[in-house]
Write an enzyme that holds these catalytic residues in place. Structure first.
Site, PDB file in Angstrom:
ATOM      1  N   LEU A 149      -5.121   0.728  -1.515  1.00  0.00           N
ATOM      2  CA  LEU A 149      -6.378   0.672  -0.783  1.00  0.00           C
ATOM      3  C   LEU A 149      -7.077  -0.673  -0.991  1.00  0.00           C
ATOM      4  O   LEU A 149      -7.009  -1.263  -2.064  1.00  0.00           O
ATOM      5  CB  LEU A 149      -7.318   1.789  -1.255  1.00  0.00           C
ATOM      6  CG  LEU A 149      -6.714   3.189  -1.408  1.00  0.00           C
ATOM      7  CD1 LEU A 149      -7.784   4.174  -1.891  1.00  0.00           C
ATOM      8  CD2 LEU A 149      -6.080   3.665  -0.118  1.00  0.00           C
ATOM      9  N   CYS A 150      -7.737  -1.166   0.073  1.00  0.00           N
ATOM     10  CA  CYS A 150      -8.604  -2.345  -0.024  1.00  0.00           C
ATOM     11  C   CYS A 150      -7.813  -3.594  -0.412  1.00  0.00           C
ATOM     12  O   CYS A 150      -6.923  -4.014   0.311  1.00  0.00           O
ATOM     13  CB  CYS A 150      -9.728  -2.037  -1.018  1.00  0.00           C
ATOM     14  SG  CYS A 150     -11.049  -3.245  -1.086  1.00  0.00           S
ATOM     15  N   ILE A 151      -8.084  -4.192  -1.566  1.00  0.00           N
ATOM     16  CA  ILE A 151      -7.387  -5.391  -2.026  1.00  0.00           C
ATOM     17  C   ILE A 151      -6.057  -5.055  -2.705  1.00  0.00           C
ATOM     18  O   ILE A 151      -5.218  -5.938  -2.916  1.00  0.00           O
ATOM     19  CB  ILE A 151      -8.295  -6.207  -2.978  1.00  0.00           C
ATOM     20  CG1 ILE A 151      -7.750  -7.615  -3.234  1.00  0.00           C
ATOM     21  CG2 ILE A 151      -8.487  -5.463  -4.304  1.00  0.00           C
ATOM     22  CD1 ILE A 151      -7.831  -8.533  -2.060  1.00  0.00           C
TER      23      ILE A 151
END
Length: 216
Positions: free
Chosen positions: A134-136
């Site tokens: 998720l995300c980075i």
């Protein structure tokens, strides 16, 4: 009941795990009828950020101890994670992924990754168990999975380029959507790389976890 491992990178978006993403991951896992267990490496975090001012503090904190704040104390050392006991893995974002689990925040395409994390993730992959980043966190994919594994890290060109230089194949993706590499069983979603609200972050995380459970 399916059991999902979650790896946290501390506590707080600027120096640890993103709290909203971590809690939403736990919530949606339960809503899909599964259970979870949290893990974090027992290491010192790179640095400590005052989340009110953005300033760096001259102190040290431990990633496992900080992550225990999110897990309400119910968390174990990453070194004790037995992949055979779990059906899948999720790694929420936050700068802790790019500062504590890897050096991506500072070295980009020349970054390294925590060896214990790499071994853990590769064990999930070798056992054909899906992983959601998720995300980075998709910045880790090139370190872990075969060259060309599909990933999304939002739409920031510089970050996407560094991710591709590490070996992943970046796909631009909306905040409420996911990228799934079906062959490698790798799922990714931008979450707060793009989200402007907790509702937007939740939509992508929920979709990523649905894709994860669909693969199981």
């Amino acid at each position: 009941m399916k059991k999902i491992a979650i790896i946290l990178s501390g506590c707080g978006v600027y120096d640890g795990a993103e709290i909203h993403e971590s809690v939403l991951t736990m919530l949606h896992i339960e809503q899909f009828g599964a259970s979870y267990e949290c893990f974090a490496p027992n290491i010192q975090q790179y640095h400590v950020i005052n989340h009110l001012t953005g300033e760096e503090h001259a102190q040290q904190r431990n990633v496992l101890e900080e992550a225990a704040r999110i897990a309400r104390g119910d968390i174990k050392d990453l070194s004790s994670l037995n992949v055979s006991n779990f059906d899948a893995l999720v790694i929420p974002g936050g700068f802790g992924v790019a500062k504590n689990l890897s050096s991506f925040a500072f070295e980009g395409a020349q970054s390294t990754i925590l060896e214990s994390l790499k071994q853990c993730c590769q064990s999930f992959a070798q056992q054909h168990k899906p992983i959601a980043y998720l995300c980075i966190a998709p910045a880790l994919i090139g370190h872990i999975h075969p060259q060309g594994t599909l990933a999304t890290i939002g739409n920031d060109e510089e970050t996407a380029t560094a991710t591709e230089q590490l070996g992943a194949k970046h796909v631009t993706c909306g905040v409420d959507d996911v990228v799934v590499d079906e062959q490698q069983k790798v799922i990714s979603t931008p979450a707060y790389m793009l989200a402007g609200s907790i509702t937007q972050a939740s939509s992508g995380i929920q979709k990523a976890l649905k894709a994860l459970f669909d693969i199981l």
